[in-house]
Design a protein around this motif. Structure first.
Motif, PDB file in Angstrom:
ATOM      1  N   GLY A  71       0.787  -1.232   0.000  1.00  0.00           N
ATOM      2  CA  GLY A  71       0.000   0.000   0.000  1.00  0.00           C
ATOM      3  C   GLY A  71       0.816   1.278   0.000  1.00  0.00           C
ATOM      4  N   ASP A  72       2.132   1.194   0.255  1.00  0.00           N
ATOM      5  CA  ASP A  72       2.964   2.401   0.206  1.00  0.00           C
ATOM      6  C   ASP A  72       2.944   2.983  -1.203  1.00  0.00           C
ATOM      7  OD1 ASP A  72       3.639   2.140   2.849  1.00  0.00           O
ATOM      8  OD2 ASP A  72       5.725   1.569   2.502  1.00  0.00           O
ATOM      9  N   THR A  73       2.858   4.297  -1.302  1.00  0.00           N
ATOM     10  CA  THR A  73       2.826   4.957  -2.607  1.00  0.00           C
ATOM     11  C   THR A  73       4.111   5.729  -2.889  1.00  0.00           C
ATOM     12  OG1 THR A  73       1.734   6.895  -1.662  1.00  0.00           O
ATOM     13  CG2 THR A  73       0.314   5.180  -2.599  1.00  0.00           C
ATOM     14  N   HIS A  74       5.133   5.537  -2.072  1.00  0.00           N
ATOM     15  CA  HIS A  74       6.400   6.257  -2.220  1.00  0.00           C
ATOM     16  C   HIS A  74       7.547   5.286  -1.960  1.00  0.00           C
ATOM     17  CE1 HIS A  74       8.915   9.860  -2.165  1.00  0.00           C
ATOM     18  NE2 HIS A  74       9.597   9.277  -1.188  1.00  0.00           N
ATOM     19  N   LEU A  75       8.604   5.386  -2.752  1.00  0.00           N
ATOM     20  CA  LEU A  75       9.738   4.475  -2.616  1.00  0.00           C
ATOM     21  C   LEU A  75      11.014   5.206  -3.003  1.00  0.00           C
ATOM     22  CD1 LEU A  75      10.777   1.509  -2.236  1.00  0.00           C
ATOM     23  CD2 LEU A  75      10.304   1.188  -4.664  1.00  0.00           C
ATOM     24  N   LYS A  76      12.069   5.009  -2.220  1.00  0.00           N
ATOM     25  CA  LYS A  76      13.398   5.529  -2.553  1.00  0.00           C
ATOM     26  C   LYS A  76      14.317   4.335  -2.736  1.00  0.00           C
ATOM     27  CE  LYS A  76      12.947   9.799   0.053  1.00  0.00           C
ATOM     28  NZ  LYS A  76      13.521  10.641   1.109  1.00  0.00           N
ATOM     29  N   ILE A  77      14.987   4.276  -3.889  1.00  0.00           N
ATOM     30  CA  ILE A  77      15.880   3.165  -4.184  1.00  0.00           C
ATOM     31  C   ILE A  77      17.197   3.681  -4.732  1.00  0.00           C
ATOM     32  CG2 ILE A  77      14.042   1.485  -4.616  1.00  0.00           C
ATOM     33  CD1 ILE A  77      14.399   1.975  -7.603  1.00  0.00           C
ATOM     34  N   GLU A  78      18.204   2.820  -4.654  1.00  0.00           N
ATOM     35  CA  GLU A  78      19.511   3.129  -5.230  1.00  0.00           C
ATOM     36  C   GLU A  78      20.186   1.811  -5.564  1.00  0.00           C
ATOM     37  OE1 GLU A  78      23.616   5.140  -3.676  1.00  0.00           O
ATOM     38  OE2 GLU A  78      21.733   6.099  -3.090  1.00  0.00           O
ATOM     39  N   GLY A  79      20.665   1.689  -6.784  1.00  0.00           N
ATOM     40  CA  GLY A  79      21.380   0.488  -7.185  1.00  0.00           C
ATOM     41  C   GLY A  79      22.732   0.424  -6.509  1.00  0.00           C
ATOM     42  N   LYS A  80      23.187  -0.782  -6.236  1.00  0.00           N
ATOM     43  CA  LYS A  80      24.504  -0.977  -5.640  1.00  0.00           C
ATOM     44  C   LYS A  80      25.439  -1.544  -6.698  1.00  0.00           C
ATOM     45  CE  LYS A  80      24.324  -2.160  -1.114  1.00  0.00           C
ATOM     46  NZ  LYS A  80      24.172  -3.127  -0.030  1.00  0.00           N
ATOM     47  N   LYS A  81      26.720  -1.304  -6.531  1.00  0.00           N
ATOM     48  CA  LYS A  81      27.693  -1.851  -7.480  1.00  0.00           C
ATOM     49  C   LYS A  81      27.728  -3.363  -7.328  1.00  0.00           C
ATOM     50  CE  LYS A  81      30.424   2.237  -7.889  1.00  0.00           C
ATOM     51  NZ  LYS A  81      31.707   2.864  -7.911  1.00  0.00           N
TER      52      LYS A  81
END
Length: 90
Positions: A71-81
């Motif tokens: 149900g969350d409508t917000h997401l922060k992501i970052e790819g890792k090496k």
């Protein structure tokens, strides 16, 4: 300030999240913020399929993210090496 990609679609569903995850995997170290996930759908937010995908990628250290909830409508992501990152010849 680091460059950030902000994804805030007015329409669409989980495809925006999957495309953003692919971009994060191909661009390690680039923060991506996704807002309004499935905002205009009858059941807005992250569903179990997207949650499972994000969880697996975080557990295997391909992706850095605070694990969302259904149900969350917000997401922060970052790819890792990772080994997914093309290696440049020396």
């Amino acid at each position: 300030m680091e460059p950030i990609i902000l994804v805030s679609p007015k329409t669409g569903g989980g495809q925006w999240v999957r495309a953003s995850i692919a971009l994060a995997l191909l661009s390690p170290g680039l923060p991506i913020h996704i807002q309004n996930i499935r905002q205009n759908k009858p059941k807005p937010g992250i569903h179990d399929q997207l949650l499972e995908l994000i969880t697996v990628l975080v557990e295997h250290q391909y992706l850095q993210a605070d694990l969302p909830k259904i149900g969350d409508t917000h997401l922060k992501i970052e790819g890792k090496k990772t080994s997914l990152t093309p290696q440049r010849p020396v």
